[in-house]
Scaffold this active site. Structure first.
Site, PDB file in Angstrom:
ATOM      1  CG  HIS A  17      -1.934  -1.070   1.286  1.00  0.00           C
ATOM      2  ND1 HIS A  17      -2.035  -1.961   2.325  1.00  0.00           N
ATOM      3  CD2 HIS A  17      -2.913  -1.418   0.416  1.00  0.00           C
ATOM      4  CE1 HIS A  17      -3.037  -2.799   2.100  1.00  0.00           C
ATOM      5  NE2 HIS A  17      -3.583  -2.503   0.958  1.00  0.00           N
ATOM      6  CE  LYS A  41     -10.834  -8.086   1.990  1.00  0.00           C
ATOM      7  NZ  LYS A  41      -9.755  -7.160   1.595  1.00  0.00           N
ATOM      8  NE  ARG A  93      -2.496  -7.222  -5.113  1.00  0.00           N
ATOM      9  CZ  ARG A  93      -3.130  -7.921  -4.175  1.00  0.00           C
ATOM     10  NH1 ARG A  93      -2.438  -8.594  -3.283  1.00  0.00           N
ATOM     11  NH2 ARG A  93      -4.444  -7.946  -4.148  1.00  0.00           N
ATOM     12  CB  SER A 131      -4.070  -7.612   4.675  1.00  0.00           C
ATOM     13  OG  SER A 131      -3.705  -6.383   4.107  1.00  0.00           O
TER      14      SER A 131
HETATM   15  N1  COA Z   1       0.279  -4.578  -2.674  1.00  0.00           N
HETATM   16  C1  COA Z   1       0.028  -5.678  -1.987  1.00  0.00           C
HETATM   17  N2  COA Z   1      -1.186  -6.035  -1.550  1.00  0.00           N
HETATM   18  C2  COA Z   1      -2.213  -5.230  -1.811  1.00  0.00           C
HETATM   19  C3  COA Z   1      -2.044  -4.051  -2.522  1.00  0.00           C
HETATM   20  C4  COA Z   1      -0.732  -3.735  -2.957  1.00  0.00           C
HETATM   21  N3  COA Z   1      -0.477  -2.642  -3.641  1.00  0.00           N
HETATM   22  N4  COA Z   1      -3.235  -3.457  -2.638  1.00  0.00           N
HETATM   23  C5  COA Z   1      -4.123  -4.236  -2.031  1.00  0.00           C
HETATM   24  N5  COA Z   1      -3.512  -5.314  -1.519  1.00  0.00           N
HETATM   25  C6  COA Z   1      -4.157  -6.399  -0.821  1.00  0.00           C
HETATM   26  C7  COA Z   1      -4.707  -6.028   0.507  1.00  0.00           C
HETATM   27  O1  COA Z   1      -3.781  -6.268   1.521  1.00  0.00           O
HETATM   28  C8  COA Z   1      -5.943  -6.887   0.616  1.00  0.00           C
HETATM   29  O2  COA Z   1      -5.632  -8.162   1.130  1.00  0.00           O
HETATM   30  P1  COA Z   1      -6.764  -9.050   1.837  1.00  0.00           P
HETATM   31  O3  COA Z   1      -7.841  -9.289   0.818  1.00  0.00           O
HETATM   32  O4  COA Z   1      -6.038 -10.272   2.223  1.00  0.00           O
HETATM   33  O5  COA Z   1      -7.276  -8.248   3.013  1.00  0.00           O
HETATM   34  C9  COA Z   1      -6.396  -7.038  -0.829  1.00  0.00           C
HETATM   35  O6  COA Z   1      -5.270  -6.782  -1.607  1.00  0.00           O
HETATM   36  C10 COA Z   1      -7.461  -6.065  -1.226  1.00  0.00           C
HETATM   37  O7  COA Z   1      -7.482  -5.007  -0.308  1.00  0.00           O
HETATM   38  P2  COA Z   1      -7.887  -3.532  -0.439  1.00  0.00           P
HETATM   39  O8  COA Z   1      -7.104  -2.842  -1.455  1.00  0.00           O
HETATM   40  O9  COA Z   1      -7.863  -2.972   0.927  1.00  0.00           O
HETATM   41  O10 COA Z   1      -9.304  -3.637  -1.020  1.00  0.00           O
HETATM   42  P3  COA Z   1     -10.569  -4.182  -0.396  1.00  0.00           P
HETATM   43  O11 COA Z   1     -11.053  -5.200  -1.361  1.00  0.00           O
HETATM   44  O12 COA Z   1     -10.432  -4.617   0.989  1.00  0.00           O
HETATM   45  O13 COA Z   1     -11.395  -2.843  -0.423  1.00  0.00           O
HETATM   46  C11 COA Z   1     -13.191  -1.398  -0.939  1.00  0.00           C
HETATM   47  C12 COA Z   1     -12.481  -2.708  -1.218  1.00  0.00           C
HETATM   48  C13 COA Z   1     -13.296  -1.104   0.553  1.00  0.00           C
HETATM   49  C14 COA Z   1     -12.451  -0.263  -1.608  1.00  0.00           C
HETATM   50  C15 COA Z   1     -14.584  -1.593  -1.561  1.00  0.00           C
HETATM   51  O14 COA Z   1     -15.233  -2.686  -0.932  1.00  0.00           O
HETATM   52  C16 COA Z   1     -15.460  -0.363  -1.462  1.00  0.00           C
HETATM   53  O15 COA Z   1     -15.368   0.505  -2.307  1.00  0.00           O
HETATM   54  N6  COA Z   1     -16.291  -0.259  -0.404  1.00  0.00           N
HETATM   55  C17 COA Z   1     -17.167   0.871  -0.197  1.00  0.00           C
HETATM   56  C18 COA Z   1     -18.615   0.513  -0.579  1.00  0.00           C
HETATM   57  C19 COA Z   1     -18.807   0.682  -2.049  1.00  0.00           C
HETATM   58  O16 COA Z   1     -18.722   1.758  -2.619  1.00  0.00           O
HETATM   59  N7  COA Z   1     -19.118  -0.458  -2.693  1.00  0.00           N
HETATM   60  C20 COA Z   1     -19.280  -0.497  -4.114  1.00  0.00           C
HETATM   61  C21 COA Z   1     -17.934  -0.577  -4.778  1.00  0.00           C
HETATM   62  S1  COA Z   1     -18.030  -1.465  -6.255  1.00  0.00           S
END
Ligand code: COA
Length: 165
Positions: A17, A41, A93, A131
């Protein structure tokens, strides 16, 4: 002033991140890390714990003058509208992320035409970082110091120990 939000669960924030953040700061003047809710999650760290970890990391990397933190429980596009931000940053990724990210970007575009998603390619060191894996490695006695900042590593170890008691 070019502003963007970088949303995610950040449970916890990793070097992957931070890499995305540093690359994004070459393009944007101000970035808000948005602790958003992924309804799929259940988080390991609560909101305040994640916020405090990110605050420390931003200070450590001297990014706190250009990056702030916020949280939001609703739709990302609604947050963008409220704050008058037009760009969402997402890290990409290879293989794993494309379909999920494409779907999310298209959904957000469907909800609000004015919000664009910008994808930043993750450094290859972090292609296979996530994560959940970090937490699994620690639970099984492995070392994750190459994946997360020291403070977050310590928090993870403490919390895993407490949960095991
Ligand atoms: N390098 C390494 N790992 C990475 C990374 C990077 N650059 N970027 C993300 N990751 C990993 C994270 O650690 C995470 O791992 P995990 O799944 O084991 O926890 C995974 O990739 C994805 O994480 P993250 O980037 O935090 O995304 P998310 O899927 O948890 O978040 C939201 C998604 C919160 C942005 C999305 O659900 C959202 O927009 N929510 C708001 C409600 C909404 O508007 N919904 C409609 C959207 S379509």
């Amino acid at each position: 002033m070019k502003k963007a939000i970088y949303p995610g669960t950040f449970d916890p924030l990793t070097y992957g991140h931070i890499d995305i953040l540093q690359r994004s700061l070459k393009i944007f003047d101000k970035i808000t890390i948005l602790l958003a809710k992924n309804t799929q999650k259940k988080t390991f760290f609560n909101l305040e714990e994640r916020r405090s970890q990110i605050e420390d990391v931003l200070k450590e990397y001297q990014l706190d003058d250009r990056v702030d933190i916020d949280s939001f429980n609703g739709l990302l596009v609604d947050y963008c509208q409220q704050k008058e931000v037009q760009v969402i940053i997402r890290g990409l990724r290879p293989l794993v992320d494309f379909e999920y990210e494409f779907e999310m970007a298209m959904t957000n575009r469907g909800l609000n035409e004015n919000v664009e998603t910008v994808f930043i390619i993750t450094d290859q060191k972090y292609f296979y970082l996530r994560s959940t894996l970090i937490k699994d490695i620690l639970r099984l006695g492995g070392n994750v110091i190459d994946s997360v900042p020291q403070r977050i590593c310590e928090d993870l170890i403490k919390k895993i120990q407490v949960n095991n008691e």
